[in-house]
Design a protein around this motif. Sequence first.
Motif, short mmCIF file in Angstrom:
data_model
loop_
_atom_site.label_atom_id
_atom_site.label_comp_id
_atom_site.label_asym_id
_atom_site.label_seq_id
_atom_site.Cartn_x
_atom_site.Cartn_y
_atom_site.Cartn_z
N PHE A 1 57.20 54.67 -82.81
CA PHE A 1 58.07 53.65 -83.37
C PHE A 1 59.36 53.52 -82.57
O PHE A 1 59.83 54.49 -81.95
N GLY A 2 59.92 52.32 -82.59
CA GLY A 2 61.18 52.07 -81.92
C GLY A 2 62.05 51.14 -82.74
O GLY A 2 61.54 50.32 -83.51
N PHE A 3 63.35 51.28 -82.59
CA PHE A 3 64.29 50.40 -83.29
C PHE A 3 65.50 50.19 -82.40
O PHE A 3 65.96 51.11 -81.73
N GLU A 4 65.99 48.97 -82.39
CA GLU A 4 67.25 48.70 -81.71
C GLU A 4 68.16 47.90 -82.62
O GLU A 4 67.73 46.94 -83.27
N ALA A 5 69.39 48.33 -82.71
CA ALA A 5 70.38 47.66 -83.55
C ALA A 5 70.92 46.45 -82.79
O ALA A 5 71.66 46.59 -81.81
N ILE A 6 70.52 45.28 -83.22
CA ILE A 6 70.88 44.06 -82.51
C ILE A 6 71.67 43.15 -83.43
O ILE A 6 71.55 43.20 -84.66
N GLY A 7 72.50 42.31 -82.82
CA GLY A 7 73.36 41.42 -83.60
C GLY A 7 72.60 40.37 -84.35
O GLY A 7 72.92 40.02 -85.49
#
Length: 401
Positions: A263-269
């Motif tokens: 799994f991956g996650f990126e905090a994006i605007g």
Amino acid sequence: MSAEDLIIIRGSGSLSALGLGSGGYTAPAPTFTTRYLGTHSLPVAALPAAAEAAVAALRQQHPSYRQLDRTVLLALLAAQQATKQAGWSVPAEQASLAVSIGSSRGATGRLEQFHQEFLAEGTVPVAASPLTTLGNVASWVAFDAGAHGGAALSHSSTCSSAFQALGNALAWLRAGMADRFLAGGAEAPLTDFTLAQMQAIGIYSPFAEADWPCRPGAGGPSTFTLGEGAAVFALEKASPQAVQHQKLSRPDKPIFQLESVGFGFEAIGSKTGLSRDGQHFQTAMRQALAQARRTPADVEAVVLHSPGTPAGDAAERAAIQAVFGENVPPFTSNKWLLGHTLGASAALSLEYALHLLTTQTWPTPPFATDLAPAPMRPLRRLLINAAGFGGNAASALVSLV
């Protein structure tokens, strides 16, 4: 569970615009139809007549099924296929069976129907709440499968939801918390309100139904096209010795191992956007490889998420380049045939991967794209990607044993 035990895909089931099962990949033909939304005509990937007839027949199998949402029925049909293919009896052998189903939106059709009735009449029926909770997708699959004593889990993580379900099943099986799992994803989003939402984002395909409206890897314009479907897998743990015995006794039947789910996650605007280099894709792919103790060189091909949006397609390819370096494997996608089925898309991509491992080939799109033609080397291990709004991504590694 022994550290050497394998998680085996004993059976799979699906339905989509290609029909029931994966046979439609062998000789693909245009599968899209047109839905009208006000003054707009939108291509969609709906179920064909035979699959639609199976849904109608399922509604009559049990009195309670007549009131279920279409998403739940799709999950039930796929799970029935998977259970049958696995050779699991119902319900005698399933005391330790658990269920895990992903769906981005859940009971979309029934929710919209109940809301319209409320606006018109000011009341809702007693069954409105239980029939529209996300949890009823997995709970009805568990009911239909005759499960008792196990978990019934529903997941929603936008378009990576099905891999959330598969990852959960994998972890539970490895931990000895269940002996068998039905896991996958289902989505029936072809409703006016959902189509209007997708069109409002500005990514919907401008191409007509007969002109291959969903075109992953083709560049501009955006060719996102909504579809419906489900895929469910019958998973169980097995010792290497048992698997080897099966291979010797049935050499004609392929055995598939679900090696890992990362799994991956990126905090994006922007919750509809993603980074240009697909950081969440990179994390998910690297995690899947690390869990399975594999290197990029062990992967013969990648089944892309690739929804036909220029930014999303480019970010995924950038992420693959970052992970694989100079040895990028060939990649393919099934969305040009199935459309984007939201929370079911990852499960249908995994089923597509099993088809590729079985047939050792894949169909070539009839439009200009960077998707690879048929593979030039034997396929033993495939990486499958999924991603969704909110910065979520997931990758699964599946192989022939």
